[in-house]
Design a protein around this motif. Structure first.
Motif: not given
Length: 220
Positions: A146, A208-210
């Protein structure tokens, strides 16, 4: 250490880390020589080259692809040389230099960012069990993915360190809209595997999603 196919070989691995300097590992059948140098790493590399017959030299993570390619090929003319850099070499060398590199057997390859499926396959094989920050479960792997996404360097770091690295990089952004949409080509090369991941040649998306969420938040 017994690595199949490397018996009798001497391997030099040189990794640049922006915060802790240059890590040097020399692997031989008799063991490993490890050093960490903040300055004058070139002199230490030259000393090792003179002391050992090095079969393969690997240079990884250096911010200036041009300088390290020139240095590595000049120092290890009778060895296999692998240089990992964000910038494609044909964009930072003139045609004369490229002819010289190709005469040395130079091959330009692009390393794509990691996918979660690749992380899972490595985890299932126990690859991440005996490292500095071992990945202990699928829950741990998903959390690291994530934050670190396509950058294995970030995924294998602690989550605290990964967030710190990403936040520092995000604070240097001057155009959040362009970053959120993904950049292409040379414009994104310096941030590959930090803020961006490379899916295929010239195609970059947030790593990334973050990072995607952080960019969306900054855009309001």
């Amino acid at each position: 250490m017994n690595v199949q196919g490397l018996s009798g070989k001497c391997i030099l691995w040189v990794h640049y880390n922006i915060s802790s300097g240059v890590h040097i590992v020399l692997w031989k059948d008799s063991g490993m020589h490890v050093g960490n140098f903040m300055e004058d790493y070139e002199a230490n590399i030259k000393s090792l080259k003179n002391a050992y017959k090095i079969d393969t030299a690997v240079f990884d993570g250096f911010p200036s692809g041009k300088n390290i390619v020139e240095f590595s090929f000049q120092q290890f003319q009778n060895s296999n040389v692998v240089v990992c850099a964000s910038h494609t070499v044909d964009r930072i060398f003139n045609s004369e230099s490229m002819v010289w590199l190709q005469s040395r057997g130079y091959i330009d390859c692009e390393v794509l960012s990691w996918s979660f499926a690749e992380y899972k396959a490595a985890f299932d094989e126990g690859v991440f069990a005996n490292i500095t920050n071992p990945i202990t479960s699928m829950v741990d792997l998903r959390e690291r993915d994530y934050y670190g996404g396509g950058s294995i360097r970030l995924v294998l770091s602690s989550i605290l360190d990964t967030k710190s690295i990403l936040e520092k990089a995000l604070n240097k952004c001057n155009n959040y809209k362009a970053y959120s949409e993904g950049l292409s080509g040379q414009a994104a090369a310096s941030t590959v595997n930090t803020l961006f991941q490379c899916l295929r040649k010239g195609t970059y998306v947030p790593v990334s999603q973050y990072v995607s969420r952080c960019l969306a938040f900054k855009l309001g």
